[in-house]
Design a protein around this motif. Structure first.
Motif, PDB file in Angstrom:
ATOM      1  N   ASN A 145       0.847  -1.313   0.001  1.00 49.59           N
ATOM      2  CA  ASN A 145       0.066  -0.070  -0.089  1.00 49.59           C
ATOM      3  C   ASN A 145       0.964   1.140  -0.057  1.00 49.59           C
ATOM      4  OD1 ASN A 145       0.979  -0.487   2.484  1.00 49.59           O
ATOM      5  ND2 ASN A 145      -0.922   0.374   3.578  1.00 49.59           N
ATOM      6  N   GLY A 146       2.090   1.201  -0.279  1.00 49.75           N
ATOM      7  CA  GLY A 146       2.914   2.362  -0.295  1.00 49.75           C
ATOM      8  C   GLY A 146       2.303   3.450  -1.192  1.00 49.75           C
ATOM      9  N   GLU A 147       1.974   2.979  -2.692  1.00 51.23           N
ATOM     10  CA  GLU A 147       1.657   4.201  -3.695  1.00 51.23           C
ATOM     11  C   GLU A 147      -0.037   4.710  -2.838  1.00 51.23           C
ATOM     12  OE1 GLU A 147       2.858   5.542  -6.190  1.00 51.23           O
ATOM     13  OE2 GLU A 147       4.500   4.017  -6.843  1.00 51.23           O
ATOM     14  N   ALA A 148      -0.702   3.906  -2.572  1.00 55.60           N
ATOM     15  CA  ALA A 148      -1.780   4.597  -1.952  1.00 55.60           C
ATOM     16  C   ALA A 148      -1.439   5.418  -0.510  1.00 55.60           C
ATOM     17  CB  ALA A 148      -2.686   3.556  -1.355  1.00 55.60           C
ATOM     18  N   PHE A 149      -0.527   5.312   0.115  1.00 57.03           N
ATOM     19  CA  PHE A 149      -0.099   6.121   1.221  1.00 57.03           C
ATOM     20  C   PHE A 149       0.359   7.476   0.692  1.00 57.03           C
ATOM     21  CE2 PHE A 149       3.419   7.457   3.904  1.00 57.03           C
ATOM     22  CZ  PHE A 149       2.756   7.932   4.915  1.00 57.03           C
TER      23      PHE A 149
END
Length: 392
Positions: free
Chosen positions: A144-148
């Protein structure tokens, strides 16, 4: 990539500290070396930027969101260097639990967002002219790095770049290489982070060193601690756990170690930038509390760093937490940092270790200032050419 948004500071940010004279005390603590590299130029006017004035220098900013810390530096060019006008650092533990779940936890993201909101407020108040923000290993690895990253932009206005391990290594070298001891032949610079460690073989030179080889491994103080597990048992169990940490790091760097074997020399040079090396340097100096002026630029015998590392690894977490410059926050993670450092010393057995309290943020600032100055100089030259042509 540098951002050229208006100076409300809400688009990008990044982190670095200014250059100063290195402190290298006597035999026990180190020896003096020449300061500075004298490369950075101030920006020229152009576009929406404020008009030039001798007493005015634009503010630049850099944010480094790592696996364990969120750091901000804001600086202005000063002659060939820069002067830090504001700074912020907070332990956010963004990568907490990542080794087990593969995701950033809600609590970790909330902690990081709280710190980034402080950074955004400082950017606005300082009227930052140009900034860059980067995220490293935790965001690279997390599902979920991109969502963060999107959430950070929505809630703070800061646009984080998830940079590659290679870019992380390049920025660290750019930010701290001026502290490398004088000498001949290649040298190694390393950065022990929360989620990864970078080793870089460089050929020193002006204005910046040439990178000959590099490697990043997914072992930092947080990821290695969580992978090996919590400390249990007595001293024998703690030392066995420490040996396992060193084994994991050595094996990960095995191919790199073979590649750089041909570059080894009798008087090898080594420079480290991380909380691990600055903490161990503080212990070496016997400081009652951390003092950057005494640590940044220090040269320490590597045998002393080995001795401190092994002593800390044998101690209980409660005993480590009572030591000055370690405390409760570092009592657990410092052992993983010691293991990584000892593994590096086995790969590149230098007699002395240079200590840098600077790195990615400084590298970002130097890149921003240099690129901005070059771009503005080009625009000025084009304007002069156009004016000259019009007068013919």
């Amino acid at each position: 990539m540098a951002d050229h948004s208006p100076p409300d500071g809400r688009d990008r940010a990044g982190g670095s500290a200014g250059k100063r004279k290195s402190r290298h005390p006597d035999a026990k603590q180190g020896r003096k070396r020449a300061p500075g590299d004298g490369r950075t130029k101030g920006p020229s006017p152009g576009g929406w930027r404020r008009p030039p004035h001798q007493s005015y220098r634009q503010a630049y900013a850099a944010i480094d969101l790592g696996t364990n810390n969120c750091r901000l530096l804001i600086a202005r060019p000063s002659d060939e260097n820069f002067v830090v006008i504001d700074a912020f650092s907070r332990v956010v533990r963004l990568g907490e639990g990542l080794a087990q779940t593969g995701r950033l936890s809600d609590a970790a993201m909330d902690r990081a967002l709280g710190a980034l909101k402080v950074c955004a407020d400082k950017l606005r108040k300082r009227g930052v002219h140009l900034a860059r923000s980067v995220a490293t290993e935790a965001c690279r690895r997390a599902e979920n790095g991109e969502a963060f990253i999107e959430r950070v932009q929505d809630e703070t206005g800061i646009v984080l770049d998830i940079i590659s391990a290679q870019e992380e290594a390049r920025l660290a070298v750019l930010g701290c290489h001026i502290l490398l001891e004088d000498g001949r032949g290649p040298a190694v610079i390393f950065d022990i982070g929360g989620g990864s460690t970078e080793l870089v073989l460089i050929e020193p030179g002006a204005p910046v060193p040439r990178i000959l080889d590099w490697q990043s491994v997914p072992w930092g103080v947080v990821s290695l601690t969580e992978t090996v597990g919590q400390e249990t048992g007595g001293e024998a169990a703690r030392l066995a756990r420490y040996a396992e940490m060193k084994r994991l790091v050595r094996e990960s760097f095995a191919e790199f170690a073979e590649r750089i074997e041909q570059h080894k020399a009798q008087d090898q040079r080594l420079l480290g930038t991380s909380g691990t090396v600055t903490t161990l340097a503080s212990v070496h100096l016997g400081l009652p509390q951390y003092d950057r002026k005494q640590v940044d630029g220090l040269i320490v015998p590597t045998d002393a760093m080995r001795e401190i590392s092994q002593r800390l690894a044998a101690m209980s977490p409660a005993d480590r937490s009572q030591l000055d410059c370690i405390g409760q926050d570092r009592a657990e993670l410092v052992v993983a940092g010691c293991a990584i450092l000892e593994a590096i010393l086995e790969i590149w057995d230098a007699p002395r270790l240079g200590v840098a309290d600077r790195g990615i943020r400084e590298g970002i600032l130097r890149s921003l200032m240099s690129t901005d100055a070059e771009g503005m100089e080009t625009q000025a030259a084009l304007r002069r050419l156009k004016q000259g042509t019009a007068g013919q």
